[in-house]
Design a protein around this motif. Structure first.
Motif, mmCIF file in Angstrom:
data_model
loop_
_atom_site.group_PDB
_atom_site.id
_atom_site.type_symbol
_atom_site.label_atom_id
_atom_site.label_comp_id
_atom_site.label_asym_id
_atom_site.label_seq_id
_atom_site.Cartn_x
_atom_site.Cartn_y
_atom_site.Cartn_z
ATOM 1 N N UNK A 40 0.831 -1.211 0.000
ATOM 2 C CA UNK A 40 0.000 0.000 0.000
ATOM 3 C C UNK A 40 0.863 1.258 0.000
ATOM 4 N N UNK A 41 2.032 1.180 0.595
ATOM 5 C CA UNK A 41 2.922 2.344 0.635
ATOM 6 C C UNK A 41 3.318 2.814 -0.758
ATOM 7 N N UNK A 42 3.284 1.899 -1.724
ATOM 8 C CA UNK A 42 3.698 2.237 -3.086
ATOM 9 C C UNK A 42 2.521 2.499 -4.025
ATOM 10 N N UNK A 43 1.303 2.448 -3.512
ATOM 11 C CA UNK A 43 0.129 2.648 -4.370
ATOM 12 C C UNK A 43 -0.183 4.132 -4.568
ATOM 13 N N UNK A 44 -0.814 4.475 -5.698
ATOM 14 C CA UNK A 44 -1.343 5.836 -5.843
ATOM 15 C C UNK A 44 -2.428 6.071 -4.793
ATOM 16 N N UNK A 45 -2.577 7.305 -4.356
ATOM 17 C CA UNK A 45 -3.544 7.625 -3.303
ATOM 18 C C UNK A 45 -4.949 7.167 -3.684
ATOM 19 N N UNK A 46 -5.301 7.304 -4.941
ATOM 20 C CA UNK A 46 -6.656 6.963 -5.386
ATOM 21 C C UNK A 46 -6.975 5.482 -5.241
#
Length: 295
Positions: free
Chosen positions: A199-205
């Motif tokens: 999750x740390x590397x995911x886009x905010x959306x």
């Protein structure tokens, strides 16, 4: 039999030190200790009650025991949600007011609109004090360290059920961080490391969807509560200079514990937890508050 019940109830020991009497998952507020809503027999009253509970005979010839009488109301304990403390406790039960270092399941909680599970009452009390004293507009709030002695005194007062507020709003913000830091099971410890890293590397959306159902209750509601409090700070970042990254860096070290002796792993996870917290906060700002934080 009534007399035996009266004697047994009166001999109930106080709850363990540092724990509230609330059972995990209770649907109502933390119940007071034994006898808080009833009558506690005095030694004299107990003897009288036992004597009064004499055997009688029903019309059918069966023996029965009457209810105990001559009880004395010696202890009346109530839980004050607003002040996050039990009031009317006997001195020997004072440890029931300990709020720090108590598990989420056992700390006294209260219902708060918008969350699926109840929230620790002490956190709601501190949040209310923070907001009422203009904490969202204090430059460096949650970053600046207050006077150590004043902070320790405030913490001890809360644990003793004698807290009446702090003179410095930075003490209040720090107490919130300390409460999370001293959780026996840290907030993010309920998550696998792989989830945090991903999750740390995911886009905010994409964060909200990726996190759906990942954190079990009551930890999910507590996480949402914290993100909402941090959001209130970030949305005043033009004044307090605490943007989403600054907030995440200041708060995240209190949300995760690393037991590894590998210093490189500890450093990496600390950085990833900060990034994970940044994404959670930015996602909450976007989905609940319609605020797109600068990254």
């Amino acid at each position: 039999p009534g007399a035996a019940a009266a004697v047994a109830a009166a001999s109930t020991p106080p709850p363990p030190r540092g724990h509230s009497p609330m059972a995990a998952g209770a649907a109502t507020g933390p119940p007071p200790p034994p006898h808080a809503h009833g009558m506690t027999p005095s030694p004299t009253g107990m003897a009288a009650a036992a004597h009064a509970a004499a055997a009688t005979t029903t019309e059918e010839g069966e023996a029965s025991i009457s209810a105990p009488g001559e009880l004395m109301h010696e202890v009346h304990v109530v839980y004050n949600e607003h002040a996050a403390r039990f009031e009317g406790l006997p001195e020997s039960w004072a440890s029931m007011n300990v709020q720090f270092g108590v598990s989420l399941e056992e700390v006294p909680k209260m219902a708060v609109d918008g969350y699926g599970s109840r929230v620790p009452a002490v956190l709601e009390m501190l949040k209310r004090e923070l907001l009422q004293n203009g904490g969202t507009e204090v430059v460096g709030i949650f970053r600046l360290a207050p006077d150590k002695d004043e902070c320790n005194a405030a913490k001890e007062a809360i644990n003793a059920g004698q807290y009446d507020g702090a003179s410095d709003v930075n003490v209040v913000a720090t107490l919130i961080k300390i409460w999370f830091r001293e959780m026996p099971r840290s907030l993010f410890d309920v998550l696998p490391d792989e989830t945090i890293l991903r999750v740390a590397d995911l886009p905010v959306e994409q964060v909200a969807q990726a996190m759906a159902g990942q954190i079990p209750e009551p930890y999910e509601s507590l996480c949402q509560w914290l993100m909402d409090l941090m959001s209130l700070i970030v949305m005043r970042e033009e004044i307090n200079k605490m943007g989403v990254k600054n907030m995440a860096i200041c708060v995240s070290p209190n949300l995760f514990s690393v037991s590894s002796t590998n210093s490189m792993f500890v450093l990496t996870m600390s950085q990833k937890v900060a990034e994970f917290t940044t994404k959670l906060l930015a996602s909450r700002l976007l989905t609940k508050w319609n605020y797109r934080a600068a990254m």
